[in-house]
Design a protein around this motif. Structure first.
Motif, mmCIF file in Angstrom:
data_model
loop_
_atom_site.group_PDB
_atom_site.id
_atom_site.type_symbol
_atom_site.label_atom_id
_atom_site.label_comp_id
_atom_site.label_asym_id
_atom_site.label_seq_id
_atom_site.Cartn_x
_atom_site.Cartn_y
_atom_site.Cartn_z
ATOM 1 N N GLN A 2 -43.052 -19.562 57.246
ATOM 2 C CA GLN A 2 -43.439 -20.778 57.028
ATOM 3 C C GLN A 2 -42.269 -21.275 56.967
ATOM 4 O O GLN A 2 -43.200 -23.144 57.338
ATOM 5 C CB GLN A 2 -44.699 -20.600 55.518
ATOM 6 N N LEU A 3 -41.650 -21.756 56.269
ATOM 7 C CA LEU A 3 -40.475 -22.399 56.393
ATOM 8 C C LEU A 3 -39.736 -23.047 58.154
ATOM 9 O O LEU A 3 -39.581 -24.058 58.184
ATOM 10 C CB LEU A 3 -39.411 -21.855 55.063
ATOM 11 N N THR A 4 -39.877 -21.453 58.310
ATOM 12 C CA THR A 4 -39.083 -21.656 59.863
ATOM 13 C C THR A 4 -39.983 -22.166 60.657
ATOM 14 O O THR A 4 -39.465 -23.237 61.565
ATOM 15 C CB THR A 4 -38.925 -20.181 60.758
ATOM 16 N N GLN A 5 -41.705 -21.883 60.320
ATOM 17 C CA GLN A 5 -42.542 -23.253 61.408
ATOM 18 C C GLN A 5 -42.895 -24.694 60.852
ATOM 19 O O GLN A 5 -42.633 -25.286 61.630
ATOM 20 C CB GLN A 5 -43.931 -22.655 60.841
ATOM 21 N N LEU A 6 -41.645 -25.013 59.638
ATOM 22 C CA LEU A 6 -42.113 -26.504 59.515
ATOM 23 C C LEU A 6 -40.693 -27.044 59.956
ATOM 24 O O LEU A 6 -40.858 -27.987 60.090
ATOM 25 C CB LEU A 6 -41.874 -26.603 58.157
ATOM 26 N N ASN A 264 -48.231 -24.003 44.558
ATOM 27 C CA ASN A 264 -48.466 -23.028 44.799
ATOM 28 C C ASN A 264 -48.960 -21.908 45.843
ATOM 29 O O ASN A 264 -49.770 -21.504 45.637
ATOM 30 C CB ASN A 264 -47.799 -21.873 43.920
ATOM 31 N N ARG A 265 -49.729 -22.878 46.945
ATOM 32 C CA ARG A 265 -50.791 -22.493 47.557
ATOM 33 C C ARG A 265 -50.169 -21.951 48.304
ATOM 34 O O ARG A 265 -48.859 -22.139 49.274
ATOM 35 C CB ARG A 265 -51.505 -23.814 47.892
ATOM 36 N N ARG A 266 -50.591 -20.994 49.320
ATOM 37 C CA ARG A 266 -50.631 -20.792 51.031
ATOM 38 C C ARG A 266 -51.576 -20.823 51.690
ATOM 39 O O ARG A 266 -52.953 -21.327 51.771
ATOM 40 C CB ARG A 266 -49.997 -19.249 50.298
ATOM 41 N N GLY A 267 -51.673 -21.053 53.473
ATOM 42 C CA GLY A 267 -51.956 -20.998 53.991
ATOM 43 C C GLY A 267 -52.989 -22.395 54.020
ATOM 44 O O GLY A 267 -52.090 -23.274 54.544
#
Ligand code: NAG
Ligand code: NAG
Ligand code: NAG
Length: 292
Positions: A2-6, A264-267
């Motif tokens: 998700q960091l790469t998506q960001l 610390n949430r995801r999605g």
């Protein structure tokens, strides 16, 4: 993952934002640019020749140079006299000025000719010196006077390049009919003064003449007052849009990072509006279940 998506979304965002930011800078039309514009005019006539790719263009493109307008070299104010000219109209725009003690009345064009094409203009041969034959083209005459016999004499070909001399906005017309000495050609200097009070578009006054050869006029007009350029307005709008988008970006990415790192949430749960949307939908669900 998700960091790469960001990171990719940030880079896409910056690519999208960078494109409209290529604001076309206008140049200051100081004397050097006027010389450059003359050069580019003469090179324009050579464009009909086959292109010569070996010679690189040295000057920046002068496409931003509009006729009859000028940037003050120091204050960067923009001045546009086009509304006083015939440039954007089909009719001929002519200004008159009384000669008073000079006993001749003047008709002037600003950045354009006050005459229709093919009108006879007297070149004024009256000296003993033999002159090369001179034919004045009325489409190029910028100002003239009419004598008692009704003959028209040119006091200069028009120019559409206003020049700042210090704080003074001026326009110079040269190459008119011959002066009494039979050598020089009549010329005219127009000096423009900003006047927001007058009711007419412009008021042209004859100030004086030297040696029956050089004529001086003052033009009072609101068009000699500085205005913002259209490009500048567009730049302001783009800056506003950028600030708005930057604020949105900071808001959403800040909320995103806060939820991801602190909570610390995801999605989907890391989107800043997730909680709000959740509350709204649960409130709606409650209403629906209440009313049912
Ligand atoms: C100039 O204009 C004034 C007023 O319009 C007129 O009285 C005068 O006869 C004109 N002079 C010439 C030389 O045409
Ligand atoms: C007069 O000048 C205009 C504009 O520069 C030009 O198009 C026209 O061909 C000229 N006419 C003559 C007879 O030279
Ligand atoms: C005036 O005419 C002369 C000779 O024809 C020419 O060299 C000069 O460039 C002209 N000046 C302007 C401002 O057009």
């Amino acid at each position: 993952m998700q960091l790469t998506q960001l990171i990719t979304s940030i880079s896409i965002f910056s690519v999208i934002m960078a494109e409209p930011f290529v604001i076309k800078r206008s140049f200051d039309y100081g004397t050097s640019d006027i010389i450059a514009s003359f050069k580019s005019k003469s090179s324009n006539t050579a464009i009909q020749d086959p292109p010569q790719p070996d010679i690189p263009l040295e000057e920046p493109p002068i496409s931003t140079l509009l006729p009859c307008s000028v940037h003050h070299p120091l204050t960067n104010g923009f001045y546009d006299l086009t509304d006083l000219s015939s440039i954007n109209t089909e009719n001929i725009v002519a200004w008159s000025a009384k000669g008073h003690d000079y006993n001749k009345n003047f008709t002037l064009g600003i950045c354009s000719s006050p005459l229709k094409p093919n009108i006879e203009v007297d070149p004024n041969y009256q000296s003993l010196v033999k002159q090369p034959s001179l034919k004045l083209n009325s489409s190029e005459v910028g100002a003239f006077y009419t004598d008692e016999a009704g003959d028209k004499f040119s006091i200069g070909d028009f120019s559409s390049i206003p020049v700042f001399r210090g704080k003074k906005l001026t326009l110079t017309y040269e190459n008119g009919s011959y002066c009494p000495n039979g050598l020089d050609r009549k010329s005219t200097l127009l000096s423009f003064t900003c006047d927001k009070e007058i009711l007419q578009k412009a008021q042209v006054s004859f100030v004086g003449v030297l040696h029956d050869c050089d004529y001086f006029f003052e033009v009072r007009t609101v068009h000699a007052c500085p205005t913002a350029r259209q490009d500048d307005n567009r730049a302001v709008i783009w800056i506003f849009v950028f600030i708005l988008l930057a604020a949105l970006f900071v808001y959403s990415s800040g909320g995103f990072l806060y939820k991801r790192i602190i909570l610390n949430r995801r999605g989907w749960r890391q989107l800043p509006s997730y909680g709000l949307g959740n509350k709204v939908s649960s409130a709606l669900n409650n209403n629906v279940s209440n009313s049912v």
